[in-house]
Design an enzyme around this catalytic site. Structure first.
Site, PDB file in Angstrom:
ATOM      1  N   GLU A  84      14.276   7.408  22.111  1.00  0.00           N
ATOM      2  CA  GLU A  84      15.532   8.157  22.235  1.00  0.00           C
ATOM      3  C   GLU A  84      15.241   9.568  22.732  1.00  0.00           C
ATOM      4  O   GLU A  84      14.336  10.234  22.217  1.00  0.00           O
ATOM      5  CB  GLU A  84      16.222   8.272  20.872  1.00  0.00           C
ATOM      6  CG  GLU A  84      16.865   6.985  20.433  1.00  0.00           C
ATOM      7  CD  GLU A  84      17.579   7.133  19.093  1.00  0.00           C
ATOM      8  OE1 GLU A  84      18.356   6.246  18.761  1.00  0.00           O
ATOM      9  OE2 GLU A  84      17.340   8.133  18.392  1.00  0.00           O
ATOM     10  N   CYS A  97      15.473  17.084  23.916  1.00  0.00           N
ATOM     11  CA  CYS A  97      14.973  16.693  22.587  1.00  0.00           C
ATOM     12  C   CYS A  97      14.247  15.367  22.754  1.00  0.00           C
ATOM     13  O   CYS A  97      14.862  14.378  23.166  1.00  0.00           O
ATOM     14  CB  CYS A  97      16.181  16.570  21.652  1.00  0.00           C
ATOM     15  SG  CYS A  97      15.759  16.014  20.002  1.00  0.00           S
ATOM     16  N   CYS A 104       8.876   6.296  12.199  1.00  0.00           N
ATOM     17  CA  CYS A 104       8.133   7.381  11.563  1.00  0.00           C
ATOM     18  C   CYS A 104       7.668   6.901  10.201  1.00  0.00           C
ATOM     19  O   CYS A 104       8.394   6.193   9.503  1.00  0.00           O
ATOM     20  CB  CYS A 104       9.023   8.620  11.397  1.00  0.00           C
ATOM     21  SG  CYS A 104       8.149  10.023  10.664  1.00  0.00           S
ATOM     22  N   CYS A 108      11.273  10.175   5.036  1.00  0.00           N
ATOM     23  CA  CYS A 108      12.287  11.088   4.491  1.00  0.00           C
ATOM     24  C   CYS A 108      13.568  10.283   4.232  1.00  0.00           C
ATOM     25  O   CYS A 108      14.021   9.535   5.105  1.00  0.00           O
ATOM     26  CB  CYS A 108      12.556  12.241   5.455  1.00  0.00           C
ATOM     27  SG  CYS A 108      11.059  13.154   5.843  1.00  0.00           S
ATOM     28  N   CYS A 111      16.793  10.401   6.621  1.00  0.00           N
ATOM     29  CA  CYS A 111      16.569  10.310   8.076  1.00  0.00           C
ATOM     30  C   CYS A 111      16.557   8.849   8.518  1.00  0.00           C
ATOM     31  O   CYS A 111      15.814   8.035   7.953  1.00  0.00           O
ATOM     32  CB  CYS A 111      15.232  10.978   8.410  1.00  0.00           C
ATOM     33  SG  CYS A 111      14.660  10.649  10.077  1.00  0.00           S
ATOM     34  N   CYS A 331      23.105   6.816  16.483  1.00  0.00           N
ATOM     35  CA  CYS A 331      21.693   6.640  16.136  1.00  0.00           C
ATOM     36  C   CYS A 331      21.409   7.193  14.756  1.00  0.00           C
ATOM     37  O   CYS A 331      20.408   6.867  14.141  1.00  0.00           O
ATOM     38  CB  CYS A 331      20.803   7.327  17.172  1.00  0.00           C
ATOM     39  SG  CYS A 331      20.946   9.097  17.157  1.00  0.00           S
TER      40      CYS A 331
END
Ligand code: SAH
Ligand code: SF4
Length: 340
Positions: A84, A97, A104, A108, A111, A331
């Site tokens: 993305e 970005c 990941c 977290c 997220c 997203c």
């Protein structure tokens, strides 16, 4: 193609003269194009080989928001992995970005990327190709009233860039040396991955560092950011301070504001204390709710009170511009936002 280093590009085309490598490097980085067929000074056979065997990814979805000032792209790599990338136009800059990993591993809780777990690292080429794609796109379709070239890059898409250290650094090297983006206009955002932060201090470039703090109370931070158990907040803050003192670059502290989690007066006071201590700038962003969590952002009134308290405590603070909220929701992670 992007996945190899420019020095070894020639290995793909052993029968071509060596100046082809320079021509190709130019097409890949300095004047990128949307397809290999536009590399007009290369022989057809070479263009075909690049298109079929070496292109880093293809566009899967494009979304637009903010009257065309924000575009989000979902790319697919050769193995189907999603990347993305978001581009945002402003009067004096165009900010990209970018993602550094597929998924990941940091977990977290608030997220979307963390909730879906870790898939793989992006390699340096896949990271830098996001910038090349954006530049190729902007050259023919600039965002309204914004520079027709990426001027700023933020590593705030999917992934923890400092957990993919070598690829992140090699991608930055190519952005600076081959694309011509100023290191001062590149921001590496980290959840506080201390080994990577230490190494970054020794790199030659004056990069911006953003540290995602989210809480200064250790037990609370560990709930939101589990890696805090391995790299506790005190070490993270010490590294950020060292970064500031070594580089002379003001660090920014990122704070995703979550109702009932990290929006208390006590948290505001703690955050302001850290910000004063290391001369950091604070960026607060209201949580963008994600599918796998019941967390919600505080009310606008409460956000204002939190910011007011921070300011009274002497912190330098900005409420992040939540660009393209409608496409954010899709997203759940790439909050479209600007660096300072
Ligand atoms: N892994 C790095 C960079 C990618 S995340 C990091 O954590 O810093 C980029 C930023 O998006 C981080 O500051 C992160 O806290 C924030 N973020 C993640 N999920 C979010 C959400 N649902 N709403 C608002 N901000 C979020
Ligand atoms: Fe990873 Fe950053 Fe998301 Fe945490 S906030 S899970 S470190 S991408």
């Amino acid at each position: 193609m992007y996945v190899t280093t420019p020095d070894s590009l020639g290995e793909f085309f052993p029968d071509e003269p060596s100046y082809r490598t320079d021509q190709l490097t130019e097409w890949l980085y300095a004047h990128p194009v949307m397809s290999a067929q536009e590399m007009t000074n290369l022989p057809q056979s070479m263009r075909d080989q690049i298109a079929t065997s070496h292109w880093p990814f293809n566009l899967d979805v494009e979304q637009s928001a903010d009257n065309g000032l924000t575009k989000k792209w979902l790319f697919r790599c050769h193995d189907g992995s999603p990347i993305e990338t978001v581009v945002m136009g402003y009067p004096t800059r165009t900010t990209l970005c970018i993602s550094s990993q597929v998924g990941c591993a940091m977990g977290c809780t608030f997220c979307a990327t963390g909730q879906f777990g870790f898939d793989r690292h992006l390699d340096a080429g896949e990271i830098v190709a996001q910038v090349a794609y954006a530049n190729a796109y902007l050259a023919t379709s600039p965002l309204p009233r914004s520079p027709a070239r990426v001027s700023n890059v933020v590593f705030m898409g999917m992934g923890e860039p400092l957990a993919n250290y070598d690829n992140t650094i090699e991608s930055i090297r190519r952005m600076v040396e081959l694309i011509g983006i100023s290191a001062r206009s590149i921001t590496v955002s980290t959840v506080g991955f201390v080994p990577g932060m230490r190494k970054l201090i020794d790199e030659p470039w004056p990069l911006n560092l953003a540290v995602s703090l989210h809480s200064t109370i250790p037990s609370e931070r560990s709930k939101l950011v589990p890696i805090n158990d391995r790299y506790p907040i005190d070490e993270v803050v010490a590294c950020a301070q060292e970064y500031y003192e070594t580089k002379g670059r003001r660090v920014s502290l990122e704070w995703t504001l979550i109702a009932g989690e990290n929006d208390s007066d006590e948290e505001a006071v703690g955050l302001a204390r850290v910000a004063r201590q290391i001369h950091a700038h604070v960026n607060v962003i209201a949580l963008n709710p994600t599918p796998l969590s019941n967390d919600r952002p505080p009310s606008n009134d409460h956000i204002r009170r939190f910011l007011g308290r921070l300011k009274r405590e002497g912190a330098n603070v900005t409420l992040r511009d939540t660009r393209g909220q409608d496409i954010d929701a899709a997203c759940g992670q790439l909050r479209l936002r600007a660096e300072e």
